[in-house]
Structure formats: C-alpha cells, structure tokens
Design a protein around this motif. Structure first.
Motif, PDB file in Angstrom:
ATOM      1  N   ILE A  28       1.223  -1.203   0.012  1.00  0.00           N
ATOM      2  CA  ILE A  28      -0.244   0.087  -0.301  1.00  0.00           C
ATOM      3  C   ILE A  28       0.856   1.493   0.466  1.00  0.00           C
ATOM      4  CG2 ILE A  28      -1.555   1.412   1.404  1.00  0.00           C
ATOM      5  CD1 ILE A  28      -3.153  -1.523   2.142  1.00  0.00           C
ATOM      6  N   LEU A  29       1.687   1.144   0.740  1.00  0.00           N
ATOM      7  CA  LEU A  29       3.000   2.785   1.039  1.00  0.00           C
ATOM      8  C   LEU A  29       3.443   2.637  -0.296  1.00  0.00           C
ATOM      9  CD1 LEU A  29       3.826   4.423   2.856  1.00  0.00           C
ATOM     10  CD2 LEU A  29       5.692   3.124   3.781  1.00  0.00           C
ATOM     11  N   ARG A  59      -6.942   2.350   8.177  1.00  0.00           N
ATOM     12  CA  ARG A  59      -6.829   0.452   7.451  1.00  0.00           C
ATOM     13  C   ARG A  59      -6.772  -0.334   8.987  1.00  0.00           C
ATOM     14  NH1 ARG A  59      -2.200  -3.164   6.917  1.00  0.00           N
ATOM     15  NH2 ARG A  59      -3.274  -4.352   5.667  1.00  0.00           N
ATOM     16  N   ASP A  60      -5.651   0.186   9.817  1.00  0.00           N
ATOM     17  CA  ASP A  60      -5.423  -0.004  10.890  1.00  0.00           C
ATOM     18  C   ASP A  60      -6.073   0.273  12.368  1.00  0.00           C
ATOM     19  OD1 ASP A  60      -3.310  -1.267  10.848  1.00  0.00           O
ATOM     20  OD2 ASP A  60      -1.576  -0.458  11.901  1.00  0.00           O
ATOM     21  N   VAL A 106       4.914   5.532  -4.878  1.00  0.00           N
ATOM     22  CA  VAL A 106       5.263   5.547  -6.721  1.00  0.00           C
ATOM     23  C   VAL A 106       4.380   6.253  -7.487  1.00  0.00           C
ATOM     24  CG1 VAL A 106       5.895   4.132  -8.283  1.00  0.00           C
ATOM     25  CG2 VAL A 106       7.077   3.591  -6.171  1.00  0.00           C
ATOM     26  N   VAL A 107       3.410   6.128  -7.103  1.00  0.00           N
ATOM     27  CA  VAL A 107       2.318   6.330  -8.164  1.00  0.00           C
ATOM     28  C   VAL A 107       2.030   8.034  -8.020  1.00  0.00           C
ATOM     29  CG1 VAL A 107      -0.218   6.596  -8.921  1.00  0.00           C
ATOM     30  CG2 VAL A 107       1.304   4.469  -8.635  1.00  0.00           C
ATOM     31  N   GLY A 108       2.005   8.322  -7.183  1.00  0.00           N
ATOM     32  CA  GLY A 108       1.992   9.894  -6.549  1.00  0.00           C
ATOM     33  C   GLY A 108       3.296  10.381  -7.230  1.00  0.00           C
ATOM     34  N   GLY A 154       0.278   8.146   2.182  1.00  0.00           N
ATOM     35  CA  GLY A 154       0.575   6.427   2.609  1.00  0.00           C
ATOM     36  C   GLY A 154       0.601   5.950   4.118  1.00  0.00           C
ATOM     37  N   MET A 155       1.016   6.752   5.006  1.00  0.00           N
ATOM     38  CA  MET A 155       1.089   6.657   6.135  1.00  0.00           C
ATOM     39  C   MET A 155      -0.276   6.610   6.925  1.00  0.00           C
ATOM     40  SD  MET A 155       4.036   5.231   6.919  1.00  0.00           S
ATOM     41  CE  MET A 155       4.209   5.274   8.691  1.00  0.00           C
TER      42      MET A 155
END
Lengths: 157, 140
Positions: free
Chosen positions: B27-28, B78-79, B33-35, B71-72
């Motif tokens: 996910i991170l 999610r957590d 990378v995409v951003g 990402g974080m």
C-alpha cells in the motif's frame, strides 16, 4: 458511556489527560489570539548566541519533567480496548495533520509569490511572539518526555 | 520470503503477520511511487515554480514526503478499522523482535532491542540534535 468514563478516570490516564486538556486549551487560546494573523515577509531575523539560553533550558527541563510524570505511582493498566482505540484514533488524526502540513508546504514551495512556506511562518511567529513559541515548545517537550519515559523497560526505570 | 523464527508463537500467527506486513508495504509503495510519478510527469500541478529547474528538487522532495504521509495515513485508517471491526491489536515489541536467522531481521532486531531499551536516551539525543540543527540552520 459509563464504561468509557471509568476507563478514562483511571489513575494512569490522569497525566496524559491533563496534558491533552492543557494542549487543547492552548490551541483554543492561540486560535483566538492569532485569528487573522497577518504574515509579513519582512519579519525580523533573530540570532541567538552559542550559550544555552533560559528558553532552551526550560524546554529541556520540560522534557525531563515529562519523564518524571511517568514515575508517578500507578498500576499496570493491562489491556484496555478504549485506550487502544483512542491511541490509534489519535495517531490517525496526527498523521492526517502531518499530511495536510506537507500538502501546504509543497504548495507553498511551488507558489512562492502567493503562499509563505511553513518555515518562514514559524520564524515570523518566533520573532514576534516569543512567549507563545516558548510555551508551545515546553508543552511539546513535556509530552515527548512523558511518552518516551513512561514505558516499562526504558532507561532509568 | 518466509521468516525463519523459533519462538513460542505459532507458525500461523507468524505467517498471518508476514502477510499483513507485505500488504502494508505494498500500500505504502504504490501510493508513494504512483503519486511521485504523477508529479514528475506533470499530471499533478503543485504550482508555477514546479517547472523551474532551481526549485525542482525542493518541491519534489516535499511532494515525496507528502505522498509518504498519505500512505501512512491510509495505513493508519486501515489499522483503525481493523481494531474496530476485528478487535485486532498491534504486536508487542517482544513479539516483533523474536529470534530470527534472517540476515536482514537479525541486525535490525538487535538495533530495535537497543533502541527500545534506551528509548528515553534516543529521544533525548533527538531533542538535542534537533536543537543544534535548528540553532545552526535556522538561527533559533
């Protein structure tokens, strides 16, 4: 509701709750004080000498005082679902705020004529509002000190 | 990459944790990378100075940290859902630093253990380092 209240009133939660309440009150007070704060690019630049100043000593002292807060007698809290979820919620909100800050900083760097970068805002506030800056750093150091020192297994415990 | 771990925890627990860790890394990595690629290729416009070569590094370094934060944030959300819906709890430091023969995890675990044992010392060192850097570069 009663369960949550009982969990929050436990002794070990007192110190972080007091710090949190103080930080919240300070945020509101600072919001009232600085509402409509006009940024001027020509802020005075202050230079400090190489010796440790009273302000720096206060911040370092607050860090160690935060450590002492963790030494207050308390029972091991054990598993606490409310506290665990609250901690994760706080972490998520904090990460969200950091994300907003980096979004603003990137926009400011790419639009130098329209938005001042955070660093210049910080230096401006530091130059014009030294007492407020010191207060913020003292509270930050207090929180960091308590967080780092109150866990079992850390140094000096 | 299967961690070779000897300890009281069951293999199922370790495999499940390994799977969750890989998902989090993916996910991170995808967000970062995409951003960043979108910014470098001009699909995202941060502002007019983005096109100036003298500002390129500073702006994209800041954008990189922004995407890391995004990402974080996604991982934190999610957590949060995981804790709320499944009652899952994060592994303790002792569970994470179980003995491992992996050439990557072994030295990393040693560093983790030392840092956890001397957490306050690490924090104090960070505080002083931050004060020195701030004094040196921002003259505060």
């Amino acid at each position: 509701m009663k369960y949550i209240r009982e969990q929050l009133l436990r002794a070990y939660a007192a110190a972080p709750m007091v710090i949190l309440l103080f930080a919240a009150l300070m945020t509101v007070a600072a919001g009232i004080r600085f509402w409509g704060y006009a940024y001027t690019p020509g802020c005075p630049v202050l230079t400090s000498d190489g010796w440790i100043t009273g302000a720096a000593a206060a911040v370092v002292g607050a860090f160690f005082l935060g450590g002492l807060l963790g030494k207050l007698p308390h029972r091991h809290p054990g598993q606490n679902e409310v506290a665990e979820f609250g901690a994760q919620l706080g972490l998520t909100i904090f990460t969200g705020l950091v994300t907003v800050v980096w979004w603003y900083e990137t926009r400011a760097l790419a639009n130098p004529d329209q938005l001042p970068p955070i660093t210049s805002l910080t230096l401006c506030i530091k130059a014009n509002e030294r007492d407020w800056t010191l207060l913020v750093f003292i509270v930050g150091a207090l929180i960091a000190g308590r967080w780092l020192w109150h866990r079992p297994g850390t140094l000096f415990r | 990459m299967s961690p070779s771990v000897t300890g009281p925890q069951s293999q199922d627990v370790l495999e499940a944790r390994h799977k969750r860790r890989l998902t989090a890394i993916w996910i991170l990595a995808v967000v970062v990378v995409v951003g960043n690629l979108a910014g470098w290729l001009g699909f995202i416009t941060w502002g007019p100075a983005q096109r100036e070569p003298s500002h390129w590094i500073g702006i994209h370094a800041s954008a990189f940290l922004f995407w890391v934060s995004v990402g974080m944030l996604l991982l934190s959300i999610r957590d949060l859902f995981s804790i709320r819906r499944h009652g899952s709890r994060p592994p303790t430091y002792e569970e994470l630093t179980e003995e491992s023969s992996s050439r990557f995890r072994k030295p990393a675990n040693a560093v983790r253990r030392w840092m956890a044992k001397n957490q306050a010392l690490v924090g104090a060192a960070g505080l002083f380092a931050g004060a020195l850097l701030g004094h040196r570069f921002w003259t505060v």
